[in-house]
Scaffold this active site. Structure first.
Site, PDB file in Angstrom:
ATOM      1  N   ASN A 166       1.029  -1.163   0.065  1.00  0.00           N
ATOM      2  CA  ASN A 166       0.175   0.094   0.016  1.00  0.00           C
ATOM      3  C   ASN A 166       0.865   1.123   0.064  1.00  0.00           C
ATOM      4  OD1 ASN A 166       0.806   0.632   2.595  1.00  0.00           O
ATOM      5  ND2 ASN A 166      -0.706  -0.749   3.580  1.00  0.00           N
ATOM      6  N   ARG A 167       0.379   2.393  -0.155  1.00  0.00           N
ATOM      7  CA  ARG A 167       0.983   3.450   0.031  1.00  0.00           C
ATOM      8  C   ARG A 167       1.941   3.928   0.994  1.00  0.00           C
ATOM      9  NH1 ARG A 167      -2.931   8.519  -1.151  1.00  0.00           N
ATOM     10  NH2 ARG A 167      -3.517   7.675   1.144  1.00  0.00           N
TER      11      ARG A 167
ATOM     12  N   GLU B  14       3.412   1.410   2.897  1.00  0.00           N
ATOM     13  CA  GLU B  14       4.205   0.515   2.946  1.00  0.00           C
ATOM     14  C   GLU B  14       5.406   0.900   1.719  1.00  0.00           C
ATOM     15  OE1 GLU B  14       1.483  -3.082   4.429  1.00  0.00           O
ATOM     16  OE2 GLU B  14       1.891  -2.819   2.155  1.00  0.00           O
TER      17      GLU B  14
ATOM     18  N   ASP C 216      -6.161  -7.682   1.660  1.00  0.00           N
ATOM     19  CA  ASP C 216      -6.342  -9.197   1.385  1.00  0.00           C
ATOM     20  C   ASP C 216      -7.353  -9.346   0.161  1.00  0.00           C
ATOM     21  OD1 ASP C 216      -4.889  -9.545   3.751  1.00  0.00           O
ATOM     22  OD2 ASP C 216      -6.604  -9.640   4.964  1.00  0.00           O
TER      23      ASP C 216
END
Length: 302
Positions: A188-189, A191, A256
Site C-alpha cells: 500500500n502507499r 508500505e 487481502d
C-alpha cells in the site's frame, strides 16, 4: 473462475470483534466506556486472503501455522466452513495471533494484538508441504503480516518460479530483498513510502516504483493508494485505476481482498491490467463493510 486454483501461504490470525454501546467517559481515565453486547470471530491475515479467493469461486488451499490453543482451535473450526483446503501446522510453543477490535457506534475504538513467532522446526515442515502443494495450483499468494510464518519466503519464491507458477506477495517491513524474483508485489502507499521514501509528484513516484521493480526483478509492482486508487507499474508503463468506493466504512483487510482478487483473476486467465481492474472494484466494495470481510462473485460481477 471455478477452475482457478490458488495456493495461499502466510500468517493466519483470529480476528475478534467486541461490539458495544458508548454512553459515557470513564471516571478512571479519559477513555470511553464500552458496554459490550455482542462478540464475533473471523479468520484474519492469510486466512482472510483465502476466504476472499474462495468467495470468488476458486479452488483454494491455505498453508500456515497456528498454536495449539483455544484461538487456534477456533480458527481451524471457522476455516472448515469456508470451502478451503486447509493445511494448518499446530505449534505448542506458539500463541495463535489474535487481533481484538473494540467497536462502538460502528467505529473502531481500540485494537489489541496478541502474538508470538512460530518455531523453526514447524516452518521447515511447512516448506516441505509447500513443495508438495505447488503442483496442484495455478497461482501462489504469499500473505506476509510480519509474524514469522514466511521465514523461508525466498526459498518459496524460488521453488514456485522454478515450477512456472506466478507468485503474488503482499509485503511487510523494510526488507524487500526477501521478495526478489516474485511476479508481483502489492504494497500500500504507506508500505511503499517506508521502503522507497517520499515523493513530490507523480513522475517521482513512477521513477521510484520502476526502480524498485527493476532492482527486485519483479514483473510488476502494484501500489494501492487509498483514495487515489491503485497504480500498476510494469516495464515501460504505469496504469492507474481510480478509487471506486462510494463510502469508506472500514479498510480492515482491504489489501487481502485486493491480492486475493488479483490471484483468482490471473489463475482464471486474465491479464494483469484486467486483474487490477477487478481487484480495484472488489476493494471499493469491501471497504463499505465492517471488519475483515469478503466480496462474492455476484457482488463483483453483478
Amino acid at each position: 473462475m471455478k477452475q482457478a486454483r490458488v495456493l495461499v501461504v502466510g500468517d493466519v490470525m483470529l480476528d475478534r470483534y467486541w461490539f458495544g454501546e458508548v454512553s459515557r467517559i470513564s471516571p478512571e481515565a479519559p477513555v470511553p466506556v464500552v458496554h459490550v453486547s455482542k462478540t464475533e470471530e473471523r479468520p484474519g491475515g492469510a486466512a482472510n486472503v483465502a476466504r476472499n479467493a474462495a468467495a470468488l469461486g476458486a479452488k483454494v488451499a491455505l498453508l500456515s501455522v497456528a498454536g495449539t490453543d483455544e484461538a487456534g482451535d477456533n480458527l481451524a473450526r471457522l476455516l472448515t466452513h469456508e470451502n478451503i483446503n486447509v493445511v494448518l501446522h499446530r505449534d505448542a510453543g506458539l500463541d495463535t495471533t489474535i487481533k481484538l477490535r473494540v467497536i462502538g457506534r460502528q467505529q473502531q475504538l481500540l485494537r489489541i494484538d496478541f502474538e508470538t513467532w512460530p518455531g523453526h522446526e514447524v516452518l521447515q515442515n511447512k516448506l516441505a508441504d509447500f513443495e508438495r502443494m505447488l503442483g496442484d495450483t495455478d497461482v501462489v499468494i504469499l500473505s506476509d503480516y510480519g509474524k514469522g510464518g514466511l521465514t523461508h519466503i525466498a526459498r518459496m519464491i524460488e521453488l514456485a518460479r522454478a515450477a512456472g507458477k506466478p507468485v503474488l506477495a503482499d509485503p511487510k517491513g523494510e526488507d524487500y530483498e526477501r521478495y526478489r524474483n516474485a511476479t508481483l508485489l502489492t504494497p500500500n502507499r504507506g508500505e511503499f513510502r517506508q521502503v522507497a521514501g517520499g515523493w513530490k509528484n507523480e513522475e517521482e513516484l513512477t521513477r521510484k516504483a520502476q526502480q524498485l521493480r527493476t532492482q527486485l526483478n519483479l514483473q510488476a509492482l502494484l501500489v494501492t493508494r487509498s483514495e487515489e486508487g491503485m497504480t500498476l507499474y510494469r516495464d515501460g508503463e504505469a496504469l492507474t485505476e481510480p478509487a471506486l468506493a462510494r463510502e469508506v466504512f472500514d479498510v480492515s483487510g482491504a489489501g487481502d481482498t485486493v491480492i486475493a482478487t488479483l490471484g483468482v483473476m490471473l489463475a482464471s486467465g486474465a491479464d494483469l491490467p484486467e486483474a487490477m481492474r477487478m481487484a480495484n472494484k472488489a476493494a471499493g466494495i469491501v471497504v463499505g463493510k465492517l471488519g475483515t470481510a469478503v466480496v462474492s462473485r455476484e457482488e463483483l460481477f453483478g
